[in-house]
Design a protein around this motif. Structure first.
Motif, PDB file in Angstrom:
ATOM      1  N   HIS A  69      33.262  38.418 -27.880  1.00 43.92           N
ATOM      2  CA  HIS A  69      34.176  38.069 -26.792  1.00 43.92           C
ATOM      3  C   HIS A  69      33.415  37.978 -25.472  1.00 43.92           C
ATOM      4  N   PHE A  73      32.723  31.203 -19.183  1.00 42.91           N
ATOM      5  CA  PHE A  73      32.109  30.170 -20.021  1.00 42.91           C
ATOM      6  C   PHE A  73      30.584  30.199 -19.900  1.00 42.91           C
ATOM      7  N   ALA A  91      36.690  23.984 -25.418  1.00 46.85           N
ATOM      8  CA  ALA A  91      36.640  25.166 -24.552  1.00 46.85           C
ATOM      9  C   ALA A  91      37.327  24.869 -23.226  1.00 46.85           C
ATOM     10  N   TYR A  94      41.155  24.928 -24.010  1.00 47.79           N
ATOM     11  CA  TYR A  94      41.844  26.126 -24.526  1.00 47.79           C
ATOM     12  C   TYR A  94      41.230  27.476 -24.157  1.00 47.79           C
ATOM     13  N   TRP A  95      40.145  27.503 -23.411  1.00 50.38           N
ATOM     14  CA  TRP A  95      39.594  28.787 -22.959  1.00 50.38           C
ATOM     15  C   TRP A  95      39.937  29.018 -21.503  1.00 50.38           C
ATOM     16  N   PRO A  96      40.283  30.226 -21.057  1.00 47.00           N
ATOM     17  CA  PRO A  96      40.506  31.381 -21.932  1.00 47.00           C
ATOM     18  C   PRO A  96      41.775  31.192 -22.768  1.00 47.00           C
ATOM     19  N   THR A 100      38.761  30.648 -31.281  1.00 48.12           N
ATOM     20  CA  THR A 100      37.414  31.127 -31.590  1.00 48.12           C
ATOM     21  C   THR A 100      36.598  29.951 -32.096  1.00 48.12           C
ATOM     22  N   ARG A 123      34.725  33.918 -28.647  1.00 48.98           N
ATOM     23  CA  ARG A 123      36.049  33.690 -28.055  1.00 48.98           C
ATOM     24  C   ARG A 123      36.059  34.185 -26.613  1.00 48.98           C
ATOM     25  N   PHE A 124      36.855  33.519 -25.789  1.00 49.97           N
ATOM     26  CA  PHE A 124      37.047  33.895 -24.378  1.00 49.97           C
ATOM     27  C   PHE A 124      38.543  34.198 -24.245  1.00 49.97           C
ATOM     28  N   SER A 126      42.282  35.502 -22.872  1.00 50.66           N
ATOM     29  CA  SER A 126      42.934  35.338 -21.569  1.00 50.66           C
ATOM     30  C   SER A 126      43.496  36.653 -21.022  1.00 50.66           C
ATOM     31  N   SER A 183      43.332  34.750 -33.564  1.00 53.34           N
ATOM     32  CA  SER A 183      42.975  33.438 -32.990  1.00 53.34           C
ATOM     33  C   SER A 183      42.744  32.362 -34.056  1.00 53.34           C
TER      34      SER A 183
END
Ligand code: AMP
Ligand code: MG
Length: 355
Positions: A69, A73, A91, A94-96, A100, A123-124, A126, A183
């Motif tokens: 985690h 970014f 990314a 959808y990040w955060p 994954t 994964r980042f 939220s 995820s």
């Protein structure tokens, strides 16, 4: 050792608590924390000893890799050897968030963390508590779900305490999680991105952003000779103690079938658990009936699945019958977890003789 449990406010995580938790991770200890999907069991991802501690605390097979985690970014570059263009696009979108990505690993990532593989899952999240912890720990936190291996994933801090209270240093209690299923995992080590585990971000959503995306064959085929690519997906997982069967068919037939099974069990002096919805709960006359929520709200169904399975464990029922939940958006993810919990035991009423 008994874990220290600290309630943390998501909107404003207490700085001294987060610093203390970060120090524990930097010193090789283990801290459980909330994410938007399920609670995670964190250890320093770049410390092989910490990863081994995670496996030991969970009783997890060591060939089942951990997700690293991150909380920005910019930290991705140091732990992977390549970021394909499509991974960057995903990314950005959808990040955060509950996504994954599997990418080729860089040398600084120990094989203990990746279960011996040359790729790494990243994964980042939220959740603000998760982000604050990751930053306090130096940027890289390996975290599988914070349950004993094989039990349903934890969606409340109480579930973590129940499973791991004696095995870890600290539990950050941020209240109930938002999504309740792990995820979505997308593998970028092949030409066409592959979904290794369905989640809140569905195949359709991924296709919209990336074009062609495949579903891992091992997820679709129940033939035991085809293994899923994510090592963790091959284990019977998420399982309650009692035998669980999923009953699929038209609502009326499902209710009739489950009522007949519950009546038969009662005659034998046993009690069954029935996993129902708000719409159907009052139709079941025998057994312990638990509603997962309303069929009109699939996010509620996803959020409550693991909690309901855990509650049946405390009920000590002899068997559990569940309705099926092929809901429009999250149905693939919900049914993937439910069928794994059931060891793929599904009763199709249309083909079965009605009881
Ligand atoms: P959990 O940490 O409990 O959410 O499980 C992590 C999931 O990610 C497991 O199913 C793992 O097998 C999968 N996973 C982690 N790293 C990799 C990888 N490098 N390649 C394929 N699957 C992975
Ligand atoms: Mg897990």
């Amino acid at each position: 050792m008994r874990a220290e449990v600290v309630v943390v406010d998501k909107k404003n995580p207490d700085r001294s608590v987060m610093e203390k938790a970060g120090r524990i991770l930097k010193n090789g200890g283990l801290v459980a924390f909330p994410t938007e999907t399920v609670y995670g069991l964190g250890g320093n991802a770049l410390d092989p000893k910490a990863s081994m501690k995670i496996y030991a605390a969970k009783g997890r097979p060591s060939d089942n890799p951990l997700i690293i985690h991150i909380a920005e970014f910019g930290k991705l570059g140091a732990i992977v050897s390549d970021i394909p263009e499509k991974a960057k696009i995903l990314a950005k979108k959808y990040w955060p968030g509950p996504l994954t990505m599997i990418l080729p690993k860089a040398d600084i990532v120990p094989r203990e963390t990746t279960g011996g593989l040359d790729s790494v899952a990243v994964r980042f999240p939220s959740d603000p508590i998760a982000q604050s912890l990751i930053r306090a720990a130096g940027g890289y936190v390996a975290a599988p779900s914070a349950n004993t291996s094989g039990r349903p994933s934890p969606t409340l801090a109480e579930h973590v305490e129940e499973d791991l209270g004696d095995a870890i240093d600290m539990i950050l209690d941020g209240g109930p999680v938002g999504i309740g299923l792990e995820s979505t995992i997308v593998d970028f080590t092949e030409e066409i991105p592959v979904v290794l585990r369905p989640g809140y971000i569905s195949l359709e959503m991924l296709k919209e952003t990336l074009g062609e995306v495949r579903m891992d064959k091992g997820l679709l085929i129940t033939d035991s000779s085809v293994h899923p690519k994510a090592p963790g997906m091959k284990y019977r997982h998420y399982a309650p103690k009692a035998d669980l069967s999923v009953v699929e068919g038209s609502a009326e037939k499902v209710i009739r079938y489950i009522n007949a099974a519950a009546a038969e069990a009662k005659e034998r002096g046993e009690t069954v658990g029935i996993l129902a919805t708000d719409e159907t709960a009052s139709r079941y006359k025998k057994g312990i009936v638990r509603s997962i929520g309303s069929r009109a709200d699939e996010e509620e169904i996803a959020r409550h699945l693991y909690e309901v399975l855990r509650n049946f464990d405390s009920d000590e029922v002899s068997a559990i019958y569940s309705e099926a939940f092929y809901t429009p958006k999250m149905g693939q993810a919900i049914m993937n977890r439910l069928l794994k919990a059931a060891g793929h035991k599904i009763i199709h009423i249309s083909e079965e003789e009605e009881k």
